[in-house]
Design a protein around this motif. Structure first.
Motif, PDB file in Angstrom:
ATOM      1  N   LEU B 142      70.853 111.866  31.124  1.00 29.36           N
ATOM      2  CA  LEU B 142      71.287 110.910  29.679  1.00 29.36           C
ATOM      3  C   LEU B 142      71.316 112.013  28.570  1.00 29.36           C
ATOM      4  O   LEU B 142      71.994 111.593  27.677  1.00 29.36           O
ATOM      5  N   GLN B 145      75.083 112.803  27.469  1.00 32.78           N
ATOM      6  CA  GLN B 145      75.684 111.422  26.928  1.00 32.78           C
ATOM      7  C   GLN B 145      75.074 111.251  25.552  1.00 32.78           C
ATOM      8  O   GLN B 145      75.753 110.945  24.664  1.00 32.78           O
ATOM      9  N   LEU B 146      73.766 111.553  25.380  1.00 31.52           N
ATOM     10  CA  LEU B 146      73.413 111.237  23.815  1.00 31.52           C
ATOM     11  C   LEU B 146      73.791 112.194  22.910  1.00 31.52           C
ATOM     12  O   LEU B 146      74.243 111.804  22.075  1.00 31.52           O
ATOM     13  N   LYS B 148      76.880 113.720  23.007  1.00 25.35           N
ATOM     14  CA  LYS B 148      78.137 113.293  22.770  1.00 25.35           C
ATOM     15  C   LYS B 148      78.209 112.058  21.878  1.00 25.35           C
ATOM     16  O   LYS B 148      79.217 112.179  21.267  1.00 25.35           O
ATOM     17  N   THR B 149      77.574 111.311  22.346  1.00 24.15           N
ATOM     18  CA  THR B 149      77.461 109.899  21.331  1.00 24.15           C
ATOM     19  C   THR B 149      77.140 110.241  19.780  1.00 24.15           C
ATOM     20  O   THR B 149      77.651 109.812  19.034  1.00 24.15           O
ATOM     21  N   ALA B 176      77.826 102.627  21.384  1.00 22.35           N
ATOM     22  CA  ALA B 176      77.964 103.539  22.427  1.00 22.35           C
ATOM     23  C   ALA B 176      78.687 102.902  23.823  1.00 22.35           C
ATOM     24  O   ALA B 176      78.284 102.853  24.834  1.00 22.35           O
ATOM     25  N   ASP B 178      81.330 103.385  25.249  1.00 19.52           N
ATOM     26  CA  ASP B 178      82.317 104.179  26.467  1.00 19.52           C
ATOM     27  C   ASP B 178      81.067 104.658  27.156  1.00 19.52           C
ATOM     28  O   ASP B 178      81.580 105.331  27.943  1.00 19.52           O
ATOM     29  N   ALA B 179      79.795 104.674  27.018  1.00 21.06           N
ATOM     30  CA  ALA B 179      78.896 105.458  27.809  1.00 21.06           C
ATOM     31  C   ALA B 179      78.635 104.730  29.067  1.00 21.06           C
ATOM     32  O   ALA B 179      78.853 103.792  29.140  1.00 21.06           O
ATOM     33  N   SER B 180      77.849 105.461  29.823  1.00 21.88           N
ATOM     34  CA  SER B 180      77.489 104.767  31.220  1.00 21.88           C
ATOM     35  C   SER B 180      76.601 103.673  31.095  1.00 21.88           C
ATOM     36  O   SER B 180      75.981 103.372  30.055  1.00 21.88           O
ATOM     37  N   PHE B 183      72.947 104.597  30.328  1.00 22.49           N
ATOM     38  CA  PHE B 183      72.671 105.179  28.888  1.00 22.49           C
ATOM     39  C   PHE B 183      72.652 103.853  27.775  1.00 22.49           C
ATOM     40  O   PHE B 183      71.847 103.958  26.861  1.00 22.49           O
ATOM     41  N   ARG B 184      73.538 102.794  28.061  1.00 20.43           N
ATOM     42  CA  ARG B 184      73.517 101.857  27.175  1.00 20.43           C
ATOM     43  C   ARG B 184      72.113 100.843  27.484  1.00 20.43           C
ATOM     44  O   ARG B 184      71.460 100.438  26.474  1.00 20.43           O
ATOM     45  N   ARG B 674      85.580 106.148  33.517  1.00 13.49           N
ATOM     46  CA  ARG B 674      84.275 106.508  34.170  1.00 13.49           C
ATOM     47  C   ARG B 674      84.060 105.328  35.204  1.00 13.49           C
ATOM     48  O   ARG B 674      84.373 104.139  34.989  1.00 13.49           O
TER      49      ARG B 674
END
Lengths: 359, 955
Positions: B142, B145-146, B148-149, B176, B178-180, B183-184, B674
């Protein structure tokens, strides 16, 4: 003090900062400034017509430059160069508001890049709310080549990989430099003549202007005439009720239009002007008066000077392989490095049927 | 000499006790990852624990060491399965340890040291593995992703009024989207996420107390910076936010905002601009005719402001008033600004955008923000580019040209007004040409039309083009921009008095007529601001009477910049429509995604898919197809079907945990989506090894009760066999030709259809003829047949030929259902028609068998395409025909018949007395046959679902 009176130069300086350009305190509006302003406006206004884009930027520069009419002309040239450089996409037969209506519009290209043979990359595209899609450390390294933006790698830096990681789309040279299928000048001219002959009668076409093949091929502006008693087939432009005149191919008898075929042809991706310029090159070649270019040798390469417009797909090669150069008594010039020179001169000869002028 | 385990236990007890004591004042929870052990030490205790398992020792005395050990697996967790890796690297655990035991140890940790307790829906569903994963703070997968967010949200982070952990966490959780999905879930723990972000971006201590044990934080940061690009993203984000989060007044790259201004000058109680106000623009469609175009901004910004709205927008279709009855695809307003041609004038009384379903928050905004300005006239200024944009203030200037729109007829006798054509019903248009000189008589005339004449002061955005600038006072800016304006006058003036909102007036000396002055405003906070200019004519300070002649007012709507999201195609000439808007990997692989792409002719797009394992290892990267634009759903389905039928792809898909679908059109851009597995707490997974397929049940619910598992074979799809849960958890070999595996534990359910590669009986074995005799033998009720249809049609599919085999079963079940409801002869006629839908005889036969008055089925046959206009209009039409031909006068029953005929499984989700309605519809055979007739014509005309048995109507 919340509201501050500022000078026109201050306004320009603030704009340069907002557009991610280096400071220039002399108040001049350079090509990089015009290009960046158009890119920003495209991010806000596109899809729109070219005149909307240019008009909007022109309004915002009102009273900021002593150059009166010049700015409008330079903006039009900048917009054309941004189309050639891929920052703006002029797309035909596309739908934007009414699924039943297809038109030609300018679009802002998404952030992308093309790798050059020398290892640097050519940056393309805009994002709506930011001056650049790149982080500050990279945008500070951008080199402005006239209207274009390039980025050179640091030692041991893999710049394509960095840009891909940031989400920029890598365009292969073959995709970006896509050109029409190779054919001879005669084949192109004959195929267009056949298509023109298949058109229904056009009726009267008022205010038509045509490119006179009989006039000096080195003076493009001087070749445009309004027909009087000409007969034959001519590249021309016909005005429309609104919007820029349309490009096409006309069959004339005693100055009257018998048939008119609009460019671009349906199903092709090229712009109307690209099709028209390419056809005119074939016509000129067929008449034994091919269009010409000039070569000026410089350190490490040569400047190629052109006297008539080139189709977008041809100019893109020179943007990627070389760079725009200051023109000298010609319409525009590109500097091409020595290692690419022979290939590019062959390209001019084989694909555009140009011959070199020996001055 | 190695330290024995009990000493490690004591050392960890001391460490966590001290940490808990230090942290007790702040109330901050502890994480097991804050153990402070080095990599070598972790390896050492791993070895000791494994040795312990090899002997017959009590495990509980080293519970804290186990907690740390399990947490490290959580840190390396890649989002797929936790236990296989844990059990594989911990030999003996399955025999000597239990998952329940581990949960108890984590609970003990939580109680003893005020440790963090997993919370939220995900923790509820995955009640055991939630512990080690939550205690791992931010698992490796994760971390990128963090980063990038944070990069995407850098502008918003930099401008948080109160950068507390809660506020930062909330900002991330809301934005967020658009995240996986995993991750949400991590972001649902808002305070925790906020604390990590503050630590990552500022290195500061919170109220004198570090939120995370410093060596652990250093480990997280160091690992995070190892992730590709994460270092660059973090660096850029820190550049924007570091000062702000440290509490200085600077807002953006060195520019400060006057604090007095910040607090006093934004309009009191003014709501933040929603940014969804549509703009009206006229475009020439002929020499003297205009078309009306509505430009609607993207709703993405709104979705960021209101949590939960995004889910609604991406699943709900919308309609633009005046642009026809067509429902626009779900998610249409999320990708980019949209334009629509208005065919009829919507007026100012109703919102211009409506959604298919109600939504309290959105409806209120649509009501207030998406109306046309008040009528009955609208003024549009013709620009140099030939477009005419609306001037909200209805101010005209000498020498300019306008198009005036009016809901009522124009009065006669206005010499500036020349009627013109408009391709829009319900509104009149006239070109208004204002001369250079206006007499007072003309001015009165214009006033009677509802217009005002401005003559003295002109303001315009100078240097940078303002968004949404209408030429007369409305503009939009970003918080990162410094607005500059030019002011010029055409009558002698002495000074301008400028005022921003309710602030103090600033006097600026006016130049001579025609010479502008320029003014700069500071960067403005989000909100609606007003810049007003008051002209003073004489040096004695005499102020011109307030009127549009003497004043200029500009509205500045200021918003945060929208970060660019790679893989989106905003305004690049591609209009991509996906239904559903964000499918899972499973939905995509089952071919249940409709794609259409509009774009310029002569260009090509390449659609491709990549698959990867749980730890990101690429498995497959292949092109689905290259298409010439535009791409229709039929083109797409054809290529996708060819792609999915490739057996090699099927096996790779089984190994994959995630994927990416991309549509690439070179210079036009790329769209990327994704694709993630539907990871349910109870789920079947299937693997193939040397052509032998095995299925295994994964049960992460943590429930004490075992899951209930059933199997339905492909040849006997209605006859369930109970499966032993222990065997299912260990893995079952699938017997050819395969079948449907179902598992249920508490509220959690999963079903999977597996088709094996082995073919029995040569080519004949490719087609499996399902035996449905059991349905009648056991007198199964109609509703249970419907449930069987649902089980088979909604299960995910794996294996070769699976879609074809599953379709055959679903079709046979449907045929059986319609046979019960419409009669056996009708069902035979349906089957005959479906086997040869081009046959005129078969369709005529169906038409005859509908029954009722002959005109009923004839009208249905003639007008069945009206169902494609949408469910509402289609139902209205069908009910009206049914009523006219005395088939049924109840609209509700007509709608039920259409749903039963087109999407029967849907009925099981509706809160309706379905048993009673099924009985009632049996009594109305003509109605249901009519509905099926329409559904069949529609499904065979436009390739439908279940091999053309069901149409693709949207309910």
């Amino acid at each position: 003090m919340v509201i501050t009176e500022v000078s026109a130069n201050d306004v320009l300086r603030l704009c340069r900062g907002a557009l991610g350009l280096s400071d220039s305190s002399d108040g001049t509006i350079d090509d990089a400034f015009l290009a960046a302003s158009l890119r920003r406006a495209a991010g806000i206004l596109c899809p729109c017509s070219s005149s909307t884009l240019i008009g909007a930027v022109l309004d915002s520069l009102n009273y900021l430059s002593a150059e009166k009419g010049g700015i409008a002309e330079r903006l039009a040239a900048a917009a054309e160069t941004l189309v050639i450089g891929g920052d703006l996409l002029e797309l035909n037969q596309v739908t934007v508001d009414d699924p039943a209506v297809k038109g030609t519009w300018l679009f802002a290209a998404p952030p992308s890049f093309v790798e050059r043979p020398d290892g640097s990359v050519f940056i393309i595209g805009t994002v709506p709310d930011e001056a650049t899609p790149l982080p500050a450390s990279l945008s500070a390294r951008i080199v402005y080549e006239g209207f274009a933006r390039a980025l050179s790698p640091l030692p041991s830096e893999n710049i394509p990989s960095v840009l891909r990681g940031l989400g920029l789309l890598e365009l292969s040279k073959s995709a970006w430099l896509k050109a029409p299928k190779p054919e001879s000048a005669t084949e192109l001219r004959d195929s267009m003549l056949r298509r023109l002959s298949e058109q229904p009668p056009s009726g009267t076409v008022p205010d038509l202007s045509i490119l006179d093949p009989g006039r000096n091929v080195d003076y493009y502006g001087g070749r445009w005439i309004n027909p009087t008693n000409e007969s034959g087939n001519y590249v021309g432009r016909r005005p429309q009720a609104y919007g820029a005149p349309l490009w096409g191919f006309a069959s004339l008898v005693d100055g009257r239009v018998g048939k008119f075929m609009d460019f671009p042809l349906k199903g092709t991706r090229w712009r109307g002007c690209d099709a028209a310029w390419h056809l005119q090159m074939a016509i000129d070649h067929g008449r034994g008066t091919p269009q010409r270019y000039r070569r000026r040798l410089t350190a490490g390469g040569a400047c190629l000077d052109f006297f008539s417009p080139l189709p977008l797909w041809a100019q893109r090669r020179f943007v990627v392989l070389g760079r725009p150069a200051l023109r000298e008594q010609c319409m525009f010039s590109y500097w091409i490095p020595e290692r690419e020179l022979a290939t590019e001169e062959n390209f001019l000869r084989d694909r555009l049927w140009l011959v070199r002028r020996e001055d | 000499m190695p330290i024995p385990l009990h000493e490690w236990q004591q050392r960890l007890e001391r460490h966590f006790s001290q940490l808990a004591s230090e942290r007790s004042a702040s109330g901050l929870p502890l994480f097991a990852l804050e153990h402070g052990l080095t990599e070598d030490e972790l390896e050492e205790i791993g070895g000791l624990l494994r040795s312990r398992l090899a002997g017959d020792f009590h495990l509980g005395s080293q519970w804290l060491v186990w907690v740390v050990y399990a947490t490290e697996f959580g840190y390396d967790y890649y989002g797929d399965e936790y236990w296989p890796s844990f059990e594989e690297r911990t030999p003996g655990w399955r025999e000597r340890g239990t998952r329940e035991q581990l949960r108890n140890w984590f609970s003990k940790f939580q109680a003893t040291y005020h440790g963090v307790k997993p919370s939220g829906q995900w923790a509820g569903h995955f009640s055991i593995i939630a512990w080690p994963i939550t205690h791992a703070i931010l698992p490796r997968y994760l971390q990128g992703q963090l980063a990038k967010t944070l990069y995407d949200l850098r502008y918003r982070l930099a401008r948080l009024e109160n950068p507390s952990a809660e506020a930062v966490g909330q900002l991330l959780a809301t934005n967020a989207w658009d995240a996986s999905s995993r991750f949400r879930v991590f972001l649902e723990q808002e305070e925790l996420a906020g604390r990590i972000v503050l630590a990552l971006l500022t290195d500061r201590e919170l109220e004198g107390q570090s939120p995370i044990y410093p060596p652990t934080l250093r480990r997280l940061v160091s690992d995070l910076e190892e992730v590709q690009n994460a270092r660059e993203w973090l660096k850029e984000t820190r550049r924007f936010v570091a000062d702000r989060l440290k509490g200085t007044a600077a807002t953006h790259v060195g520019t400060s905002v006057d604090s007095e201004f910040r607090h006093s000058e934004v309009k009191e109680n003014a709501p933040a601009p929603s940014g969804i106000r549509p703009s009206l623009v006229l475009r020439r469609s002929g020499t003297s005719t205009w078309s009306v175009v509505l430009e609607i901004p993207s709703f993405a910004g709104l979705a960021r402001l209101y949590p939960g709205l995004r889910a609604f927008l991406k699943t709900t279709r919308c309609r633009v008033a005046g642009a026809g009855d067509t429902w626009l695809p779900a998610g249409w307003l999320l990708s980019s600004a949209q334009r629509r041609l208005l065919k009829s004038w919507p007026g100012a009384n109703a919102p211009l955008v409506t959604f298919e379903r109600p939504n309290g928050t959105l409806d209120q905004l649509l009501n207030s923000e998406t109306r046309l300005s008040g009528g009955p006239i609208w003024l549009c200024r013709v620009g140099a580019d030939g477009l005419a944009w609306e001037i909200a203030g209805r101010i005209v200037r000498p020498g300019r040209k306008y198009v005036l729109l009016s809901e009522v007829d124009f009065p006669h006798g206005y010499r500036f007004l020349a009627p013109c054509g408009l391709d829009c019903e319900g509104i009149n248009a006239a070109v208004l040409s204002i001369p250079d000189a206006i007499s007072s008589h003309d001015e009165n005339g214009l006033r009677q039309l509802g217009l005002q004449v401005a003559r003295t002061v002109r303001l315009w955005p100078a240097g940078l083009l303002a968004r949404g600038w209408d030429g007369e006072g409305h503009s939009e800016w970003l918080t990162t921009e410094t607005p500059c304006f030019g002011i010029v006058h055409d009558h002698p003036l002495h000074t301008y008095g400028l005022r921003l909102n309710n602030g103090a007036e600033t006097l600026v000396e006016a130049r001579q007529v025609g010479s502008p002055v320029f003014v700069k405003l500071p960067q403005l906070p989000v909100g609606t601001h007003t810049l007003s200019v008051r002209a003073t004519r004489h040096s004695d300070g005499a102020v011109m009477p307030p009127s549009p002649m003497a004043e200029g007012v500009v509205t500045l709507e200021v918003r945060e910049p929208e970060p660019w999201v790679p893989g989106t195609t905003s305004h690049a000439g591609l209009a991509i429509s996906l239904d559903p808007y964000d499918p899972s990997l499973d939905t995509f692989w089952e071919g249940d995604v409709e794609v259409s792409i509009l774009g310029p002719a002569g260009h090509h797009v390449t659609c491709s898919v990549t698959l990867a394992t749980a730890n990101g290892k690429p498995l497959l990267s292949e092109v689905i197809g290259t298409f010439e634009l535009p791409v229709t759903t039929e083109d797409w389905r054809k290529k996708l079907s060819q792609f999915l039928n490739n057996e090699r792809h099927t096996w790779t898909y089984l190994e994959a945990s995630s994927g990416k679908f991309s549509i690439r059109a070179d210079e036009l851009g790329e769209y990327a989506l994704r694709l993630e597995r539907d990871v349910k707490p109870v789920r079947w997974i299937c693997r193939s090894h040397h052509g032998v397929m095995t299925v295994r049940l994964v049960d992460d619910t943590g429930n004490n009760e075992a899951a209930h598992c059933r199997f339905f074979s492909l040849p006997h799809p209605t006859d369930p066999v109970n499966l032993d849960t222990e065997n299912a958890l260990a893995g079952l070999q699938v017997q050819p030709p395969g079948g449907l595996f179902e598992a249920k534990n508490g509220d959690f359910f999963d079903a999977m259809v597996v088709s094996t590669p082995q073919i029995e009986g040569g080519l004949k074995g490719l087609v499996i003829d399902p035996d449905l005799r059991d349905l009648d033998n056991r007198a199964i009720p109609d509703i249970d047949v419907l449930k069987l249809v649902r089980s088979w049609s909604e299960a995910h599919c794996v294996g070769p030929l699976v879609n074809m085999r599953r379709s055959r079963i679903v079709n046979r079940l449907l045929n059986h259902l319609y046979s019960r409801l419409c009669g056996a002869r009708w069902a035979e006629a349906e089957a005959s028609y479906l086997s040869n839908s081009d046959s005129g005889f078969a369709s005529q036969q169906l038409q005859r068998m509908v029954g009722g008055l002959p005109g009923f089925s004839a009208i249905l046959r003639r007008d069945y395409e009206r169902m494609h206009a949408g469910a509402d209009l289609g139902t209205q039409w069908f009910a009206e025909v049914a009523g006219r031909y005395q088939v049924c006068s109840e609209k509700g029953l007509c709608e039920f018949a259409l749903q039963l005929a087109s999407h029967p499984v849907n009925l099981l989700l509706l809160p309706i007395p379905i048993d009673g309605l099924l009985l009632e519809i049996k009594e109305k055979g003509v109605l249901l046959r009519g509905a099926r007739f329409v559904a069949l014509l529609s499904a065979t005309n436009r390739p439908g679902l279940a091999d053309g048995t069901l149409p693709r109507w949207k309910w």
